[in-house]
Design a protein around this motif. Structure first.
Motif, PDB file in Angstrom:
ATOM      1  N   ILE A   1       0.925  13.110  13.780  1.00  0.00           N
ATOM      2  CA  ILE A   1       1.956  13.731  14.547  1.00  0.00           C
ATOM      3  C   ILE A   1       2.846  14.154  13.474  1.00  0.00           C
ATOM      4  O   ILE A   1       2.879  13.806  12.031  1.00  0.00           O
ATOM      5  N   PRO A   2       3.798  15.226  13.951  1.00  0.00           N
ATOM      6  CA  PRO A   2       4.441  15.973  12.705  1.00  0.00           C
ATOM      7  C   PRO A   2       5.230  15.281  11.589  1.00  0.00           C
ATOM      8  O   PRO A   2       5.053  15.486  10.446  1.00  0.00           O
ATOM      9  N   ALA A   3       6.028  14.235  12.041  1.00  0.00           N
ATOM     10  CA  ALA A   3       6.755  13.678  11.003  1.00  0.00           C
ATOM     11  C   ALA A   3       6.025  12.683  10.000  1.00  0.00           C
ATOM     12  O   ALA A   3       6.435  12.526   8.913  1.00  0.00           O
TER      13      ALA A   3
ATOM     14  N   ASN B   1       1.918  23.453  17.314  1.00  0.00           N
ATOM     15  CA  ASN B   1       2.536  22.237  16.530  1.00  0.00           C
ATOM     16  C   ASN B   1       3.072  22.718  15.224  1.00  0.00           C
ATOM     17  O   ASN B   1       3.651  21.891  14.740  1.00  0.00           O
ATOM     18  N   VAL B   2       2.943  23.704  14.956  1.00  0.00           N
ATOM     19  CA  VAL B   2       3.525  24.296  13.475  1.00  0.00           C
ATOM     20  C   VAL B   2       4.995  24.189  13.424  1.00  0.00           C
ATOM     21  O   VAL B   2       5.676  23.795  12.452  1.00  0.00           O
ATOM     22  N   PRO B   3       5.742  24.506  14.476  1.00  0.00           N
ATOM     23  CA  PRO B   3       7.208  24.616  14.385  1.00  0.00           C
ATOM     24  C   PRO B   3       7.637  23.062  14.030  1.00  0.00           C
ATOM     25  O   PRO B   3       8.559  23.096  13.049  1.00  0.00           O
ATOM     26  N   ALA B   4       7.262  22.084  14.817  1.00  0.00           N
ATOM     27  CA  ALA B   4       7.402  20.742  14.512  1.00  0.00           C
ATOM     28  C   ALA B   4       7.311  20.419  13.170  1.00  0.00           C
ATOM     29  O   ALA B   4       8.204  19.640  12.482  1.00  0.00           O
TER      30      ALA B   4
ATOM     31  N   TYR C   1       4.295  18.492  20.210  1.00  0.00           N
ATOM     32  CA  TYR C   1       5.189  17.540  19.858  1.00  0.00           C
ATOM     33  C   TYR C   1       6.663  18.515  19.291  1.00  0.00           C
ATOM     34  O   TYR C   1       6.555  19.655  18.979  1.00  0.00           O
ATOM     35  N   ASN C   2       7.814  17.874  19.125  1.00  0.00           N
ATOM     36  CA  ASN C   2       8.906  18.261  18.450  1.00  0.00           C
ATOM     37  C   ASN C   2       8.783  17.684  17.150  1.00  0.00           C
ATOM     38  O   ASN C   2       8.198  16.772  16.679  1.00  0.00           O
ATOM     39  N   SER C   3       9.809  18.124  16.309  1.00  0.00           N
ATOM     40  CA  SER C   3       9.982  17.408  14.882  1.00  0.00           C
ATOM     41  C   SER C   3      10.227  15.923  14.664  1.00  0.00           C
ATOM     42  O   SER C   3      10.055  15.379  13.866  1.00  0.00           O
ATOM     43  N   THR C   4      10.585  15.400  15.809  1.00  0.00           N
ATOM     44  CA  THR C   4      10.846  13.866  15.992  1.00  0.00           C
ATOM     45  C   THR C   4       9.941  13.053  16.637  1.00  0.00           C
ATOM     46  O   THR C   4       9.963  12.163  16.936  1.00  0.00           O
ATOM     47  N   ASP C   5       8.680  13.596  16.832  1.00  0.00           N
ATOM     48  CA  ASP C   5       7.614  13.173  17.607  1.00  0.00           C
ATOM     49  C   ASP C   5       7.696  12.824  18.953  1.00  0.00           C
ATOM     50  O   ASP C   5       6.673  12.198  19.558  1.00  0.00           O
TER      51      ASP C   5
END
Length: 226
Positions: free
Chosen positions: A2-4, A28-31, A94-98
Protein backbone atom coordinates in the motif's frame (compact mmCIF):
# COMPACT_ATOMS: atom_id res chain seq x y z
CA UNK A 1 2.32 -2.82 -1.03
CA UNK A 2 0.00 0.00 0.00
CA UNK A 3 1.22 3.56 -0.70
CA UNK A 4 2.39 4.57 2.79
CA UNK A 5 4.23 1.28 3.23
CA UNK A 6 6.00 1.63 -0.12
CA UNK A 7 7.16 5.15 0.73
CA UNK A 8 8.14 4.16 4.26
CA UNK A 9 10.11 1.10 3.15
CA UNK A 10 11.93 3.11 0.47
CA UNK A 11 12.93 5.60 3.15
CA UNK A 12 14.10 2.93 5.61
CA UNK A 13 16.21 1.25 2.94
CA UNK A 14 17.70 4.58 1.85
CA UNK A 15 16.39 5.01 -1.68
CA UNK A 16 16.41 8.47 -3.25
CA UNK A 17 14.30 7.69 -6.33
CA UNK A 18 11.62 5.08 -6.98
CA UNK A 19 9.21 4.47 -9.84
CA UNK A 20 5.68 3.13 -9.45
CA UNK A 21 4.88 0.89 -12.42
CA UNK A 22 1.76 -1.17 -11.79
CA UNK A 23 0.53 -3.39 -14.59
CA UNK A 24 -1.58 -1.38 -17.06
CA UNK A 25 -2.46 1.24 -14.44
CA UNK A 26 -1.21 4.49 -12.91
CA UNK A 27 -4.14 4.87 -10.54
CA UNK A 28 -2.11 4.40 -7.35
CA UNK A 29 0.73 6.66 -8.43
CA UNK A 30 -0.82 9.85 -6.96
CA UNK A 31 -1.05 8.28 -3.51
CA UNK A 32 2.55 7.04 -3.50
CA UNK A 33 3.83 10.41 -4.74
CA UNK A 34 2.00 12.19 -1.94
CA UNK A 35 3.12 9.69 0.71
CA UNK A 36 6.74 9.94 -0.43
CA UNK A 37 6.84 13.73 -0.05
CA UNK A 38 7.19 13.26 3.72
CA UNK A 39 10.47 11.40 3.19
CA UNK A 40 11.90 13.55 0.42
CA UNK A 41 11.81 10.66 -2.05
CA UNK A 42 11.40 11.36 -5.76
CA UNK A 43 8.66 9.22 -7.29
CA UNK A 44 8.58 8.78 -11.06
CA UNK A 45 5.02 8.19 -12.28
CA UNK A 46 4.84 5.17 -14.53
CA UNK A 47 3.23 1.98 -15.70
CA UNK A 48 4.29 -1.49 -16.83
CA UNK A 49 2.30 -1.75 -20.03
CA UNK A 50 1.34 -5.15 -21.45
CA UNK A 51 1.27 -4.99 -25.23
CA UNK A 52 -0.92 -7.02 -27.57
CA UNK A 53 1.99 -9.48 -27.85
CA UNK A 54 2.07 -9.70 -24.04
CA UNK A 55 5.41 -7.92 -23.94
CA UNK A 56 5.95 -5.89 -20.78
CA UNK A 57 7.20 -2.33 -21.30
CA UNK A 58 8.06 0.12 -18.53
CA UNK A 59 6.63 3.56 -19.36
CA UNK A 60 7.86 6.55 -17.33
CA UNK A 61 6.49 10.08 -17.40
CA UNK A 62 7.68 13.53 -16.40
CA UNK A 63 4.41 14.61 -14.81
CA UNK A 64 1.56 12.96 -12.97
CA UNK A 65 -0.88 14.61 -15.37
CA UNK A 66 0.73 12.92 -18.37
CA UNK A 67 0.79 9.59 -16.55
CA UNK A 68 -2.90 9.77 -15.69
CA UNK A 69 -3.82 10.75 -19.24
CA UNK A 70 -1.86 7.72 -20.47
CA UNK A 71 -3.64 5.60 -17.85
CA UNK A 72 -7.02 6.59 -19.29
CA UNK A 73 -5.87 5.74 -22.81
CA UNK A 74 -4.54 2.33 -21.79
CA UNK A 75 -7.66 1.44 -19.83
CA UNK A 76 -9.72 2.08 -22.95
CA UNK A 77 -7.47 -0.38 -24.80
CA UNK A 78 -7.54 -3.10 -22.16
CA UNK A 79 -9.55 -6.27 -22.68
CA UNK A 80 -12.90 -5.53 -20.93
CA UNK A 81 -12.74 -8.65 -18.79
CA UNK A 82 -13.95 -8.04 -15.21
CA UNK A 83 -11.56 -8.85 -12.40
CA UNK A 84 -12.47 -11.80 -10.19
CA UNK A 85 -11.07 -10.86 -6.76
CA UNK A 86 -11.48 -14.36 -5.35
CA UNK A 87 -9.13 -15.65 -8.06
CA UNK A 88 -6.83 -12.77 -8.97
CA UNK A 89 -7.00 -10.60 -5.83
CA UNK A 90 -8.36 -7.13 -5.29
CA UNK A 91 -7.40 -4.21 -7.51
CA UNK A 92 -7.85 -1.39 -5.04
CA UNK A 93 -7.16 2.30 -5.47
CA UNK A 94 -5.78 4.06 -2.36
CA UNK A 95 -5.12 7.54 -1.09
CA UNK A 96 -1.86 8.52 0.62
CA UNK A 97 -3.12 7.44 4.04
CA UNK A 98 -3.97 3.97 2.73
CA UNK A 99 -7.72 4.45 2.66
CA UNK A 100 -9.47 2.59 -0.15
CA UNK A 101 -11.05 4.94 -2.68
CA UNK A 102 -12.37 2.31 -5.08
CA UNK A 103 -11.47 -0.67 -7.23
CA UNK A 104 -10.49 -1.16 -10.87
CA UNK A 105 -13.12 -3.15 -12.70
CA UNK A 106 -11.19 -4.71 -15.59
CA UNK A 107 -8.51 -7.33 -14.93
CA UNK A 108 -5.21 -5.49 -15.17
CA UNK A 109 -2.97 -8.48 -15.88
CA UNK A 110 -4.56 -8.90 -19.31
CA UNK A 111 -2.93 -7.63 -22.48
CA UNK A 112 -3.99 -4.42 -24.17
CA UNK A 113 -4.59 -4.13 -27.91
CA UNK A 114 -1.55 -1.82 -28.22
CA UNK A 115 1.17 -3.42 -30.32
CA UNK A 116 4.83 -3.16 -29.38
CA UNK A 117 5.70 -1.16 -32.47
CA UNK A 118 3.18 1.51 -31.42
CA UNK A 119 4.57 2.04 -27.94
CA UNK A 120 7.51 4.37 -28.65
CA UNK A 121 5.50 7.06 -30.42
CA UNK A 122 2.48 6.58 -28.17
CA UNK A 123 4.43 7.08 -24.95
CA UNK A 124 6.37 10.00 -26.44
CA UNK A 125 3.06 11.69 -27.24
CA UNK A 126 2.45 11.75 -23.48
CA UNK A 127 5.96 13.14 -22.85
CA UNK A 128 7.19 9.78 -21.61
CA UNK A 129 9.88 7.24 -22.33
CA UNK A 130 9.59 3.50 -22.93
CA UNK A 131 11.92 0.80 -21.60
CA UNK A 132 11.40 -2.85 -22.60
CA UNK A 133 11.08 -4.66 -19.28
CA UNK A 134 13.23 -7.56 -18.03
CA UNK A 135 14.36 -8.48 -21.54
CA UNK A 136 16.26 -11.48 -20.16
CA UNK A 137 13.17 -13.17 -18.70
CA UNK A 138 11.71 -16.28 -20.30
CA UNK A 139 8.17 -14.87 -20.24
CA UNK A 140 6.45 -11.54 -20.95
CA UNK A 141 9.59 -9.96 -22.37
CA UNK A 142 10.44 -8.58 -25.79
CA UNK A 143 12.94 -11.36 -26.50
CA UNK A 144 10.87 -14.22 -25.09
CA UNK A 145 7.64 -13.27 -26.84
CA UNK A 146 8.89 -11.84 -30.14
CA UNK A 147 12.20 -13.69 -30.24
CA UNK A 148 14.06 -10.67 -31.64
CA UNK A 149 14.35 -6.91 -31.45
CA UNK A 150 12.44 -5.30 -34.34
CA UNK A 151 14.99 -3.59 -36.61
CA UNK A 152 12.97 -0.35 -36.68
CA UNK A 153 12.95 -0.07 -32.87
CA UNK A 154 13.78 3.33 -31.39
CA UNK A 155 14.14 2.65 -27.67
CA UNK A 156 17.55 3.48 -26.17
CA UNK A 157 17.21 1.95 -22.72
CA UNK A 158 16.40 -1.62 -21.70
CA UNK A 159 15.85 -3.33 -18.37
CA UNK A 160 17.77 -6.51 -17.48
CA UNK A 161 16.89 -8.50 -14.39
CA UNK A 162 20.06 -10.61 -14.20
CA UNK A 163 23.08 -8.58 -15.23
CA UNK A 164 25.25 -11.71 -15.51
CA UNK A 165 23.33 -12.42 -18.73
CA UNK A 166 24.10 -9.02 -20.26
CA UNK A 167 27.19 -9.90 -22.31
CA UNK A 168 25.46 -12.91 -23.88
CA UNK A 169 22.37 -10.82 -24.60
CA UNK A 170 24.42 -8.14 -26.34
CA UNK A 171 26.27 -10.71 -28.41
CA UNK A 172 23.03 -12.32 -29.57
CA UNK A 173 21.13 -9.03 -29.94
CA UNK A 174 23.62 -6.30 -31.02
CA UNK A 175 20.89 -3.65 -30.84
CA UNK A 176 21.40 -3.66 -27.05
CA UNK A 177 24.93 -2.34 -27.48
CA UNK A 178 23.47 1.08 -28.28
CA UNK A 179 21.18 1.03 -25.24
CA UNK A 180 21.62 2.11 -21.68
CA UNK A 181 20.90 -0.82 -19.39
CA UNK A 182 19.09 -0.54 -16.09
CA UNK A 183 18.50 -3.15 -13.41
CA UNK A 184 16.19 -2.82 -10.44
CA UNK A 185 14.23 -4.82 -7.90
CA UNK A 186 10.99 -5.03 -9.93
CA UNK A 187 9.43 -5.55 -6.52
CA UNK A 188 5.93 -6.96 -6.13
CA UNK A 189 6.25 -7.27 -2.34
CA UNK A 190 7.80 -4.94 0.24
CA UNK A 191 10.56 -7.39 1.13
CA UNK A 192 11.63 -7.49 -2.53
CA UNK A 193 12.54 -3.80 -2.67
CA UNK A 194 16.30 -3.63 -3.16
CA UNK A 195 18.66 -1.56 -1.09
CA UNK A 196 20.46 1.14 -3.13
CA UNK A 197 22.92 -1.21 -4.84
CA UNK A 198 22.45 0.40 -8.28
CA UNK A 199 22.99 4.07 -8.98
CA UNK A 200 22.05 6.45 -11.78
CA UNK A 201 24.16 9.52 -12.50
CA UNK A 202 21.87 12.53 -13.00
CA UNK A 203 22.19 16.32 -13.00
CA UNK A 204 19.52 16.54 -10.32
CA UNK A 205 16.65 14.57 -8.81
CA UNK A 206 14.22 16.46 -11.00
CA UNK A 207 12.20 13.90 -12.95
CA UNK A 208 13.08 15.49 -16.27
CA UNK A 209 16.80 15.12 -15.52
CA UNK A 210 16.28 11.51 -14.44
CA UNK A 211 14.45 10.58 -17.63
CA UNK A 212 17.00 12.44 -19.74
CA UNK A 213 19.75 10.40 -18.09
CA UNK A 214 17.97 7.21 -19.11
CA UNK A 215 17.52 8.12 -22.77
CA UNK A 216 20.39 10.54 -23.44
CA UNK A 217 22.19 9.82 -26.66
CA UNK A 218 18.99 8.79 -28.43
CA UNK A 219 18.08 10.35 -31.75
CA UNK A 220 14.74 11.40 -30.32
CA UNK A 221 14.53 12.86 -26.83
CA UNK A 222 11.22 14.43 -25.82
CA UNK A 223 12.82 16.04 -22.77
CA UNK A 224 15.56 18.09 -24.43
CA UNK A 225 13.35 21.06 -25.33
CA UNK A 226 10.77 22.82 -23.20
Amino acid sequence: MIPANIAGMASIIGLDIIAVTDHNSCKNVPAVMEAAEEYGITVIPGMELTTAEEVHVVCLFETLEDAMAFDAYVYDHLLPFPNKPDIFGQQQIYNSTDQVLGEVEYLLINATDISFDEVYELVASYNGIMIPAHVDKDTTSLLSNLGFIPPDSRFTCAEVKNLTKLDALKEKHPYLNQCKIISNSDAHYLEQINEPVNRLHVKSRNIRDILNALVSGSHYDPFIND
